[in-house]
Design a protein around this motif. Structure first.
Motif, PDB file in Angstrom:
ATOM      1  N   PHE A  26       0.830  -1.210   0.000  1.00 31.24           N
ATOM      2  CA  PHE A  26       0.000   0.000   0.000  1.00 31.24           C
ATOM      3  C   PHE A  26       0.859   1.253   0.000  1.00 31.24           C
ATOM      4  N   THR A  27       1.875   1.273   0.847  1.00 29.97           N
ATOM      5  CA  THR A  27       2.720   2.466   0.934  1.00 29.97           C
ATOM      6  C   THR A  27       3.474   2.715  -0.357  1.00 29.97           C
ATOM      7  N   ARG A  28       3.996   1.671  -0.960  1.00 28.09           N
ATOM      8  CA  ARG A  28       4.711   1.842  -2.225  1.00 28.09           C
ATOM      9  C   ARG A  28       3.775   2.389  -3.307  1.00 28.09           C
ATOM     10  N   GLU A  29       2.558   1.859  -3.356  1.00 23.40           N
ATOM     11  CA  GLU A  29       1.599   2.342  -4.347  1.00 23.40           C
ATOM     12  C   GLU A  29       1.151   3.771  -4.029  1.00 23.40           C
ATOM     13  N   LEU A  30       0.932   4.061  -2.753  1.00 20.95           N
ATOM     14  CA  LEU A  30       0.545   5.420  -2.353  1.00 20.95           C
ATOM     15  C   LEU A  30       1.633   6.419  -2.729  1.00 20.95           C
ATOM     16  N   ALA A  31       2.889   6.052  -2.513  1.00 25.86           N
ATOM     17  CA  ALA A  31       3.997   6.939  -2.879  1.00 25.86           C
ATOM     18  C   ALA A  31       4.013   7.212  -4.377  1.00 25.86           C
ATOM     19  N   ARG A  32       3.752   6.170  -5.166  1.00 24.46           N
ATOM     20  CA  ARG A  32       3.695   6.380  -6.617  1.00 24.46           C
ATOM     21  C   ARG A  32       2.591   7.361  -6.987  1.00 24.46           C
ATOM     22  N   ARG A  33       1.445   7.224  -6.348  1.00 24.13           N
ATOM     23  CA  ARG A  33       0.302   8.076  -6.677  1.00 24.13           C
ATOM     24  C   ARG A  33       0.463   9.492  -6.144  1.00 24.13           C
ATOM     25  N   LEU A  34       1.224   9.665  -5.068  1.00 23.08           N
ATOM     26  CA  LEU A  34       1.434  10.988  -4.477  1.00 23.08           C
ATOM     27  C   LEU A  34       2.639  11.708  -5.058  1.00 23.08           C
ATOM     28  N   SER A  35       3.335  11.090  -5.977  1.00 25.24           N
ATOM     29  CA  SER A  35       4.521  11.714  -6.563  1.00 25.24           C
ATOM     30  C   SER A  35       4.164  13.087  -7.126  1.00 25.24           C
ATOM     31  N   GLY A  36       4.973  14.089  -6.779  1.00 23.45           N
ATOM     32  CA  GLY A  36       4.736  15.440  -7.254  1.00 23.45           C
ATOM     33  C   GLY A  36       3.818  16.258  -6.368  1.00 23.45           C
ATOM     34  N   THR A  37       3.308  15.662  -5.271  1.00 25.73           N
ATOM     35  CA  THR A  37       2.461  16.401  -4.338  1.00 25.73           C
ATOM     36  C   THR A  37       3.278  16.780  -3.101  1.00 25.73           C
ATOM     37  N   ASN A  38       2.611  17.400  -2.139  1.00 28.53           N
ATOM     38  CA  ASN A  38       3.272  17.791  -0.893  1.00 28.53           C
ATOM     39  C   ASN A  38       3.284  16.676   0.138  1.00 28.53           C
ATOM     40  N   ILE A  39       2.819  15.478  -0.228  1.00 30.42           N
ATOM     41  CA  ILE A  39       2.694  14.387   0.739  1.00 30.42           C
ATOM     42  C   ILE A  39       3.628  13.243   0.368  1.00 30.42           C
ATOM     43  N   ALA A  40       4.443  12.804   1.326  1.00 32.23           N
ATOM     44  CA  ALA A  40       5.300  11.633   1.157  1.00 32.23           C
ATOM     45  C   ALA A  40       4.694  10.469   1.927  1.00 32.23           C
ATOM     46  N   ALA A  41       4.970   9.257   1.481  1.00 34.77           N
ATOM     47  CA  ALA A  41       4.479   8.052   2.153  1.00 34.77           C
ATOM     48  C   ALA A  41       5.665   7.150   2.471  1.00 34.77           C
ATOM     49  N   VAL A  42       5.765   6.716   3.714  1.00 33.23           N
ATOM     50  CA  VAL A  42       6.883   5.908   4.184  1.00 33.23           C
ATOM     51  C   VAL A  42       6.341   4.756   5.016  1.00 33.23           C
ATOM     52  N   VAL A  43       7.002   3.609   4.951  1.00 28.69           N
ATOM     53  CA  VAL A  43       6.600   2.468   5.768  1.00 28.69           C
ATOM     54  C   VAL A  43       7.788   2.033   6.620  1.00 28.69           C
TER      55      VAL A  43
END
Length: 304
Positions: free
Chosen positions: A187-204
Motif C-alpha cells: 500500500f505504501t509503495r503504491e501510495l507513494a507512486r500516486r502521491l509523486s509530485g504532491t506535498n505528501i510523502a508516504a513511508v513504511v
C-alpha cells in the motif's frame, strides 16, 4: 521537518523543534504509539491520539506531560466510524504527519469487523486505507506532510502474492497478520507512486521486535515466560521500537516509498536504516491489484 544526522547514528535526541506541527497517531494510547506520542510532544508537536476507547485515550493523555494533546475516538474496524472521524478533521485540521500505527495480531479464530472484513486485514490494512483517504484534505493543508505506516518483520514471512485477502479459504492468526503487514508495505509503495509530485510523502517502517500489548494478548503462563526470556535475549523495548516511526516522522532524509527498520542484529533493535522489501512488494502490478481491491471492498476513493 527538521534535518537529522545520517540514520545509522540517529536517536530521538536529534529531533528538532516541532512546534507548530500536528501528528495523528492511531493506536496512540499504548505501546509504540504512546511512546511515539511522548517523544513528539516532548519536542513541541501537537499530537492527536486516535483509538477505539475514549477512556483509554484519556488515561494515555494523563501520562504525557506538557505540550498540546487531543484525542480522536475511531474504530478502524468500522468504515462508518472512520468516515465520521475523518469528516470532522478533513474540514478544518492541518495534519503534518499521519502515523498508521494501530493493529491487531494473532487472533486465534477467524473474526470479522463491523463491515464483514476479516478482522486482522480489515483493521491493519483496510481501516488505515480508509483513514488515510479521508484525511487527505488535512494532509494537503500542510507544507510538507507525510504518511507513516507501521508494518512488521512479518511482512517478509513468505506470504507471497496478496490473495484470499479475507482468509476465507485458509485462516491462521499469524498468517493473517503477515498478510496484513505485507499489505502495509505494498500500500505504501503504491501510495507513494500516486502521491509523486504532491506535498505528501508516504513511508513504511517496521519496529523490529518489542514486547507490547500485541504480544501480550491471549498469553498463558508458559507464553508469558517465553516472552520475558525473549525480551532479555532478543527483543527491544517499546521505547526503542518507536525509533523507526519517530525517524520517519521527523527526518528530512526520508525517501517517499521507503521502507525503514532498526539497524541492529537481525533488525530487531537500533537506529533506523533502509530495510529490505518483502519479495515482490515493489511490483506495481501487485500495488495496483491491492489498491483496486481495497477500493472495491471499502467503497473509498483517494482524491489525488
Amino acid at each position: 521537518m527538521p534535518a537529522t544526522r545520517p540514520t545509522a547514528h540517529w536517536s530521538p535526541t536529534d529531533i528538532g523543534d516541532l512546534t507548530g506541527r500536528t501528528a495523528l497517531i492511531t493506536g496512540g494510547n499504548s505501546g509504540i504509539g504512546l511512546e511515539t506520542a511522548r517523544v513528539l510532544v516532548g519536542h513541541g508537536a501537537r499530537v492527536i491520539l486516535a483509538g477505539r476507547d475514549q477512556a483509554k485515550l484519556d488515561r494515555a493523555v494523563g501520562t504525557l506531560s506538557g505540550g498540546r494533546m487531543d484525542t480522536l475516538a475511531v474504530d478502524l474496524g468500522s468504515l462508518a466510524s472512520i468516515a465520521a472521524a475523518t469528516d470532522r478533521l478533513a474540514a478544518t485540521e492541518t495534519i503534518d504527519v499521519l502515523i498508521n500505527n494501530a493493529g491487531v495480531m494473532n487472533v486465534p479464530e477467524r473474526r470479522t469487523t463491523a463491515d464483514g472484513f476479516e478482522l486482522t486485514f480489515g483493521t491493519n490494512h483496510l481501516g488505515h486505507f480508509a483513514l488515510t483517504a479521508g484525511l487527505l484534505p488535512a494532509l494537503r493543508r500542510a507544507e510538507a506532510a507525510r504518511v507513516v505506516t507501521v508494518s512488521a518483520m512479518a511482512a517478509r514471512w513468505g506470504v507471497g502474492r496478496l490473495d484470499d485477502l479475507m482468509s476465507e479459504q485458509r485462516y491462521g492468526g499469524m498468517r493473517a497478520y503477515a498478510k496484513s503487514k505485507r499489505a502495509n508495505v505494498v500500500f505504501t509503495r503504491e501510495l507513494a507512486r500516486r502521491l509523486s509530485g504532491t506535498n505528501i510523502a508516504a513511508v513504511v517502517v517496521h519496529p523490529g521486535s518489542a514486547v507490547t500489548n500485541l504480544q501480550r494478548q491471549r498469553q498463558g503462563v508458559l507464553d508469558r515466560a517465553a516472552v520475558a526470556l525473549a525480551r532479555v535475549l532478543l527483543m527491544g523495548s517499546p521505547e526503542g521500537a518507536a525509533w523507526p516511526s519517530l525517524w520517519a516522522s521527523t527526518s528530512a532524509d526520508i525517501v517517499s516509498g521507503g521502507f525503514y527498520g532498526p539497524a541492529g542484529r537481525d533488525q530487531t533493535a537500533g537506529a533506523p536504516i533502509p530495510a529490505k522489501l518483502p519479495r515482490g512488494a515493489d511490483d506495481p502490478a501487485e500495488g495496483l491489484r491491492l489498491w483496486q481491491e481495497s477500493e472495491r471492498l471499502t467503497g473509498v476513493r483517494f482524491a489525488i
